[in-house]
Design an enzyme around this catalytic site. Structure first.
Site, short mmCIF file in Angstrom:
data_model
loop_
_atom_site.label_atom_id
_atom_site.label_comp_id
_atom_site.label_asym_id
_atom_site.label_seq_id
_atom_site.Cartn_x
_atom_site.Cartn_y
_atom_site.Cartn_z
N ASN A 70 0.87 -1.18 0.00
CA ASN A 70 0.00 0.00 0.00
C ASN A 70 0.91 1.23 0.00
O ASN A 70 1.54 1.53 1.01
CB ASN A 70 -0.88 -0.04 1.26
CG ASN A 70 -1.69 1.24 1.44
OD1 ASN A 70 -1.75 2.07 0.53
ND2 ASN A 70 -2.31 1.38 2.60
N TRP A 71 0.97 1.89 -1.15
CA TRP A 71 1.89 3.03 -1.26
C TRP A 71 1.33 4.31 -0.63
O TRP A 71 2.01 5.33 -0.61
CB TRP A 71 2.23 3.28 -2.75
CG TRP A 71 3.20 2.28 -3.30
CD1 TRP A 71 3.82 1.26 -2.62
CD2 TRP A 71 3.69 2.20 -4.65
NE1 TRP A 71 4.65 0.57 -3.47
CE2 TRP A 71 4.59 1.12 -4.72
CE3 TRP A 71 3.44 2.95 -5.80
CZ2 TRP A 71 5.24 0.76 -5.90
CZ3 TRP A 71 4.10 2.59 -6.98
CH2 TRP A 71 4.99 1.51 -7.02
N LYS A 72 0.08 4.27 -0.18
CA LYS A 72 -0.54 5.46 0.42
C LYS A 72 -0.32 6.66 -0.52
O LYS A 72 -0.36 6.49 -1.73
CB LYS A 72 0.01 5.68 1.84
CG LYS A 72 -0.12 4.39 2.68
CD LYS A 72 0.16 4.56 4.13
CE LYS A 72 0.00 3.19 4.82
NZ LYS A 72 0.16 3.25 6.25
N HIS A 87 -9.25 1.11 5.34
CA HIS A 87 -7.94 1.25 6.00
C HIS A 87 -8.11 2.18 7.21
O HIS A 87 -8.92 3.11 7.17
CB HIS A 87 -6.92 1.83 5.00
CG HIS A 87 -5.53 1.79 5.54
ND1 HIS A 87 -5.06 2.72 6.44
CD2 HIS A 87 -4.50 0.92 5.32
CE1 HIS A 87 -3.80 2.43 6.75
NE2 HIS A 87 -3.44 1.34 6.09
N GLU A 137 -6.47 4.58 8.22
CA GLU A 137 -6.30 6.00 7.90
C GLU A 137 -7.57 6.56 7.27
O GLU A 137 -7.96 7.69 7.53
CB GLU A 137 -5.07 6.18 6.99
CG GLU A 137 -3.77 6.01 7.78
CD GLU A 137 -2.62 5.41 6.98
OE1 GLU A 137 -2.63 5.47 5.74
OE2 GLU A 137 -1.69 4.88 7.63
N GLU A 181 -4.90 -5.13 10.60
CA GLU A 181 -3.84 -4.12 10.78
C GLU A 181 -4.10 -3.37 12.10
O GLU A 181 -4.89 -2.42 12.12
CB GLU A 181 -3.88 -3.10 9.64
CG GLU A 181 -3.61 -3.65 8.27
CD GLU A 181 -3.05 -2.59 7.32
OE1 GLU A 181 -1.96 -2.81 6.79
OE2 GLU A 181 -3.69 -1.55 7.15
N GLY A 192 3.16 1.98 10.80
CA GLY A 192 4.17 3.03 10.68
C GLY A 192 4.95 3.32 11.96
O GLY A 192 5.63 4.33 12.05
N SER A 208 3.89 -2.53 10.21
CA SER A 208 5.34 -2.65 10.42
C SER A 208 5.92 -3.99 9.97
O SER A 208 6.84 -4.51 10.60
CB SER A 208 5.69 -2.37 11.89
OG SER A 208 5.36 -1.04 12.22
N GLY A 253 3.15 -1.20 4.25
CA GLY A 253 3.22 0.24 3.99
C GLY A 253 4.64 0.64 3.64
O GLY A 253 5.13 0.41 2.54
N GLY A 254 5.35 1.18 4.62
CA GLY A 254 6.69 1.75 4.41
C GLY A 254 7.64 0.84 3.65
O GLY A 254 8.27 1.27 2.66
#
Ligand code: 13P
Length: 251
Positions: A8-10, A98, A100, A168, A174, A214, A235-236
């Protein structure tokens, strides 16, 4: 069960990133990696690069997904994309609910359920995200919260054969923190139980339940080895193709 490794590149990246699927494949060639046949790769870029990414991924055996869609097919919804519009880009997955989206943009269980319905009708595979906050975990309510999100976010008309769930924990996103392996196993087992209640064991046993929060090359092997963990939503570490290939290689 097949393993889904999803990035997920957000809100990261630009059109030059369409080279990344090829970069990933060069690092993780289908004919070299052990077990690769059982791994599905998915990249979820920001919406402006969906079509170009879908084209760039053709022949590389990498799917493309979006990070949200609207539940209505068209209308005065400034800034939104319908599920059919997402499908038109060549994407075939959509991340829904998600944390967010839930925290910043007001996505509720009801809305996620409607979006799921719209996504499935458009031929997309929804990845419904669930997960507890730190306070909810500390209060001992993680299972209850996740169970209630599952119940509320899966629509009545859902097709259990075209659905992915991602657990999640909000506090693990993150932050570099992850639940213990035992805690991940407990929640995934609980999610499987909720899905069995909803769809019956035959369908529920085939639904992929991903872990997200993470995930990185150093912890992927242990997490992905769990019985009920059928992949990761990253994510990251998913912004860097070397890390992503290392996570996929850990399957
Ligand atoms: P991180 O891997 O950066 O913790 O993000 C997880 C996530 O939100 C994926 O959807």
């Amino acid at each position: 069960m097949r393993t889904l490794i999803a990035a997920n590149w957000k809100m990261h990246g630009n059109l030059s990133w369409v080279q990344k699927p090829a970069e990933f494949r060069a690092l993780f060639p289908a004919n070299q990696a052990k077990g690769d046949k059982n791994i599905d790769m998915l990249l979820c870029p920001p919406a402006h690069m969906l079509e170009a990414m879908a084209r760039a991924s053709e022949g590389l055996d990498i799917s493309i997904g979006t990070q949200n869609c609207h539940d209505q097919s068209s209308g005065a919804y400034t800034g939104e994309l319908s599920a059919d519009m997402v499908a038109e880009t060549g994407a075939n997955y959509v991340i829904l609910g998600h944390s967010e989206r839930r925290a910043i943009f007001g996505d509720t269980d009801d809305w996620v359920a409607s979006k799921t319905s719209a996504a499935q009708k458009a031929g997309l595979t929804p990845i419904i995200c669930v997960g507890e906050s730190r306070a909810e975990r500390e209060a001992g309510h993680a299972e209850e919260v996740v169970g209630s999100q599952i119940a509320g976010s899966i629509p009545m008309d859902a097709d259990g054969d075209n659905l992915v769930i991602a657990y999640e924990p909000v506090w693990a996103i993150g932050t570099g923190l992850t639940p213990t392996i035992e805690d991940i196993a407990i929640i995934h087992d609980h999610v499987r139980g909720c899905l069995t209640t909803r769809f019956g064991a035959k369908t529920a046993d085939k639904i992929q339940i991903l872990y997200g929060g993470s995930v990185k090359p150093s912890n992927a092997k242990e997490i992905l080895a769990l019985k009920d963990v059928a992949g990761a939503l990253i994510g990251g570490a998913g912004l860097d193709m070397e890390s992503l290939a290392a996570i996929a290689a850990a399957v």
